[in-house]
Design a protein around this motif. Sequence first.
Motif, mmCIF file in Angstrom:
data_model
loop_
_atom_site.group_PDB
_atom_site.id
_atom_site.type_symbol
_atom_site.label_atom_id
_atom_site.label_comp_id
_atom_site.label_asym_id
_atom_site.label_seq_id
_atom_site.Cartn_x
_atom_site.Cartn_y
_atom_site.Cartn_z
ATOM 1 N N PHE A 129 3.572 10.973 0.484
ATOM 2 C CA PHE A 129 4.376 12.061 1.015
ATOM 3 C C PHE A 129 4.928 11.676 2.386
ATOM 4 N N LEU A 130 6.177 12.027 2.631
ATOM 5 C CA LEU A 130 6.863 11.622 3.854
ATOM 6 C C LEU A 130 6.402 12.505 5.010
ATOM 7 N N SER A 131 5.217 12.208 5.505
ATOM 8 C CA SER A 131 4.660 12.964 6.616
ATOM 9 C C SER A 131 5.179 12.399 7.931
ATOM 10 N N GLU A 132 5.571 13.274 8.831
ATOM 11 C CA GLU A 132 6.144 12.872 10.110
ATOM 12 C C GLU A 132 7.219 11.807 9.887
ATOM 13 N N PRO A 133 8.300 12.157 9.204
ATOM 14 C CA PRO A 133 9.320 11.164 8.836
ATOM 15 C C PRO A 133 10.022 10.577 10.055
ATOM 16 N N VAL A 134 10.237 9.280 9.995
ATOM 17 C CA VAL A 134 10.964 8.559 11.037
ATOM 18 C C VAL A 134 12.109 7.802 10.365
ATOM 19 N N THR A 135 13.317 7.988 10.861
ATOM 20 C CA THR A 135 14.476 7.269 10.334
ATOM 21 C C THR A 135 14.724 6.031 11.183
ATOM 22 N N VAL A 136 14.671 4.873 10.555
ATOM 23 C CA VAL A 136 14.820 3.600 11.264
ATOM 24 C C VAL A 136 16.306 3.265 11.392
ATOM 25 N N PRO A 137 16.669 2.249 12.183
ATOM 26 C CA PRO A 137 18.083 1.972 12.461
ATOM 27 C C PRO A 137 18.970 1.789 11.236
ATOM 28 N N CYS A 138 18.433 1.287 10.132
ATOM 29 C CA CYS A 138 19.261 1.059 8.952
ATOM 30 C C CYS A 138 19.576 2.341 8.194
ATOM 31 N N GLY A 139 18.949 3.466 8.567
ATOM 32 C CA GLY A 139 19.219 4.740 7.922
ATOM 33 C C GLY A 139 18.201 5.158 6.894
ATOM 34 N N HIS A 140 17.192 4.333 6.606
ATOM 35 C CA HIS A 140 16.145 4.696 5.661
ATOM 36 C C HIS A 140 14.943 5.296 6.399
ATOM 37 N N SER A 141 14.173 6.097 5.683
ATOM 38 C CA SER A 141 13.118 6.880 6.327
ATOM 39 C C SER A 141 11.741 6.453 5.842
ATOM 40 N N TYR A 142 10.808 6.371 6.781
ATOM 41 C CA TYR A 142 9.416 6.020 6.531
ATOM 42 C C TYR A 142 8.527 7.045 7.219
ATOM 43 N N CYS A 143 7.291 7.135 6.749
ATOM 44 C CA CYS A 143 6.340 7.967 7.463
ATOM 45 C C CYS A 143 5.867 7.212 8.711
ATOM 46 N N ARG A 144 5.436 7.959 9.679
ATOM 47 C CA ARG A 144 5.016 7.356 10.940
ATOM 48 C C ARG A 144 3.876 6.364 10.722
ATOM 49 N N ARG A 145 3.020 6.638 9.744
ATOM 50 C CA ARG A 145 1.867 5.767 9.473
ATOM 51 C C ARG A 145 2.305 4.339 9.151
ATOM 52 N N CYS A 146 3.333 4.202 8.309
ATOM 53 C CA CYS A 146 3.769 2.861 7.900
ATOM 54 C C CYS A 146 4.366 2.081 9.061
ATOM 55 N N LEU A 147 5.090 2.754 9.937
ATOM 56 C CA LEU A 147 5.700 2.065 11.059
ATOM 57 C C LEU A 147 4.684 1.755 12.143
ATOM 58 N N ARG A 148 3.777 2.681 12.389
ATOM 59 C CA ARG A 148 2.816 2.470 13.465
ATOM 60 C C ARG A 148 1.870 1.332 13.124
ATOM 61 N N ARG A 149 1.487 1.196 11.873
ATOM 62 C CA ARG A 149 0.514 0.172 11.493
ATOM 63 C C ARG A 149 1.186 -1.155 11.163
ATOM 64 N N GLU A 150 2.491 -1.216 11.270
ATOM 65 C CA GLU A 150 3.217 -2.474 11.090
ATOM 66 C C GLU A 150 2.888 -3.142 9.754
ATOM 67 N N LEU A 151 2.974 -2.347 8.687
ATOM 68 C CA LEU A 151 2.644 -2.889 7.377
ATOM 69 C C LEU A 151 3.753 -3.775 6.821
ATOM 70 N N ARG A 152 4.925 -3.733 7.406
ATOM 71 C CA ARG A 152 6.003 -4.597 6.930
ATOM 72 C C ARG A 152 6.956 -4.893 8.076
ATOM 73 N N ALA A 153 7.668 -5.997 7.958
ATOM 74 C CA ALA A 153 8.573 -6.422 9.026
ATOM 75 C C ALA A 153 10.012 -6.024 8.759
ATOM 76 N N ARG A 154 10.353 -5.767 7.493
ATOM 77 C CA ARG A 154 11.728 -5.427 7.134
ATOM 78 C C ARG A 154 11.752 -4.200 6.240
ATOM 79 N N CYS A 155 12.890 -3.555 6.209
ATOM 80 C CA CYS A 155 13.055 -2.396 5.333
ATOM 81 C C CYS A 155 12.972 -2.845 3.885
ATOM 82 N N ARG A 156 12.246 -2.075 3.079
ATOM 83 C CA ARG A 156 12.036 -2.486 1.702
ATOM 84 C C ARG A 156 13.299 -2.349 0.862
ATOM 85 N N LEU A 157 14.234 -1.507 1.274
ATOM 86 C CA LEU A 157 15.445 -1.321 0.495
ATOM 87 C C LEU A 157 16.548 -2.291 0.893
ATOM 88 N N CYS A 158 16.876 -2.329 2.164
ATOM 89 C CA CYS A 158 18.003 -3.160 2.609
ATOM 90 C C CYS A 158 17.560 -4.437 3.304
#
Length: 762
Positions: A129-158
Amino acid sequence: MSSPAVARSSPGGSREMAPAPQGRGRFWEVGGGSGLRLERAAAESERWELLLRRGELLALGGHLKGALEAFAAALRRGAPARPECLGALVDCLVFNYRLRHGLSWSAVPAAGADGGACGLLRCLGCRGFLSEPVTVPCGHSYCRRCLRRELRARCRLCRDRLPPATASATDAEGTAPRPPPLAAAIAASDFRTSVVLNHLAEKWFPGQRERARAAGRLGELLHQGRYREALAAACEALRAEPSDLIVKIYRAESYAGLQEFKAAIEDLNAVLFQLPDWPEVYFRKGKVLYDAGVLGDALQLFLQCLALDEDFAPAKLQVQKILCDLLLPENLKEGLKESSWSSLPCTKNRPFDFPSVMEESQSPSEPSPKQSEEIPEVTSEPVKGSLNRAQSAQSINSAETPAREDCLKRVFSEPVLSVQEKGVLLKRKLSLLEQDMIVNEDGRNKLKKQGAYGDIPEELIDVSDFECSLCMRLFFEPVTTPCGHSFCKNCLERCLDHAPYCPLCKESLKEYLADRRYCVTQLLEELIVKYLPDELSERKKIYDEETAELSHLTKNVPIFVCTMAYPTVPCPLHVFEPRYRLMIRRSIQTGTKQFGMCVSDTQNSFADYGCMLQIRNVHFLPDGRSVVDTVGGKRFRVLKRGMKDGYCTADIEYLEDVKVEDEDEIKNLRELHDLVYSQACSWFQNLRDRFRSQILQHFGSMPEREENLQATPNGPAWCWWLLAVLPVDPRYQLSVLSMKSLKERLTKIQHILTYFSRDQSK
């Protein structure tokens, strides 16, 4: 021939390069052997550096076996064990892993953890579930948990690089990259929550929002190392909601923190059974096995994670560390040297022999017949020495399969999965994208067909939730700023023309303005398309009408009141006023890339005659100003004046030279033209060098004489170039610009040249 450089250590500990001796003569032996030792050390250093470089090149070329041999040989010769140097080797390893299992990376994520309606607001990273949604520069949205924990270096879509959460964030190669300006701005703002998306999540799915908050508290407990408390809270949450996979992952991490590895694996296996294409779970499971000392199985799982998401940075770091450990000379068993290297796919079947390091290995594009055979089910045994730290994967997973001698030998066998998972994952040959295409062959609504979007009660859908706070209309091309506020793209750009601050919270958007990406918030646009199609259609109709009005080249043409402009003559502009910044941007957005240029007039605001300018290039400065490269086009006469959003507009008609038909008149016109052209060349050549160089730098060289004098509606180009460089009164220039007779224009220019030629002769 220059001598090779020798590395030596300075007293401060830094390395510097000194020239090596020309040969190994007696002078080098005078030092009692120290010089010889230094020479040998330099030779060894040069040798392992060449081996590391060769290994990297072989890995980039896809020759896995040769790359492994080269890296191992380099470590044997004293190369420092740096995991960050193995990035190319990891990429090659992942490529071969995919080739072995028939997997292909897809940018389209798998189905989310929360199905049904709440799948609409779903994180692209964890698929929860998109809890505390954050929109990154490319325009796609992630939950704060995924960005804070640095689980990936690039957007999974673009696959656009995601901003690091902290200044100490490391990339996949283990270095600390300097984030781009916008990434730094978002990192500094600590990932501000998207206000509109967060409001929709709380309004539409209050239950899931509360569970997400509880999961967030679990994550904080784990971050603080309070594993007992986290375990108790996770068990209680799962009793209330057994299908919450995020909480189940948190419970697995709690078990791992308490060294209860088997329980952690059971939880992760249960998650993988429901979502076999979730890269993070493979990483979590591999991390548990890595902490348990089972490097072979951990390596497989990290590779499986990278096979599904090749930009999953933490998994790549772990593979680099494991490979660095396994390739150390003290950890290479005899069996590894002789059998396991040759058992890797896409390599020649011959024993590992260090003298053969420089030989070429078989290309991955030429698989051997053995690669198509069934892959045996195996589990690894911990390697000897410092790596033998805990129980084996066989005891953790309760899998009754024979163990192998080493872990690199079984890198390309199937991952460590539960019995149910093996059939689900390893038989899968199509990528996620290909599966989506098959599912949607019938042409039905793709989103509904995938089961990703559920229905929201009609009473919860309110158009006011999707209104721009600037224009008070439905979002059109919505963009989200680093501070979390959303606006129509055009509305935000107009505000930033005046001040680089958020229109709502007044936070500085200087870095956002300098980046100038303004990517559309994809999720917000998808919600509008799905739930407000009629309102969006009406909004688009209004936008198209406004664009058509702005793109008209005879009605309400934008007028830049500044200086004289002439056909074919370059006219560079420095644009800094907000009204003209808006005008230039609209000219580009409508596609015309044209606007009118007129000189100022005290009575009528601007002159009755002007010239259209064509935008060739725009260079935007970080503070919003721009340098616009334009060139003159058609001449026009003003019919009606107006005003729009602060800048002048006009209804115009274009001017064209009256063509001469009589042959005698054409002959006389040609004679006059040649005479004035020669006079112009003479005047220009007699200018002082300083003046001539300034003219050439600003306007370029004088155009060549044209054979057909009436080929264009504006006449010969050199006339306009000359009129632009002559230092005459603007009113005189304006009178020449308005002329529709080439003969009159040439006569006027001749009088000007005669006047200036007399000044040159004095």
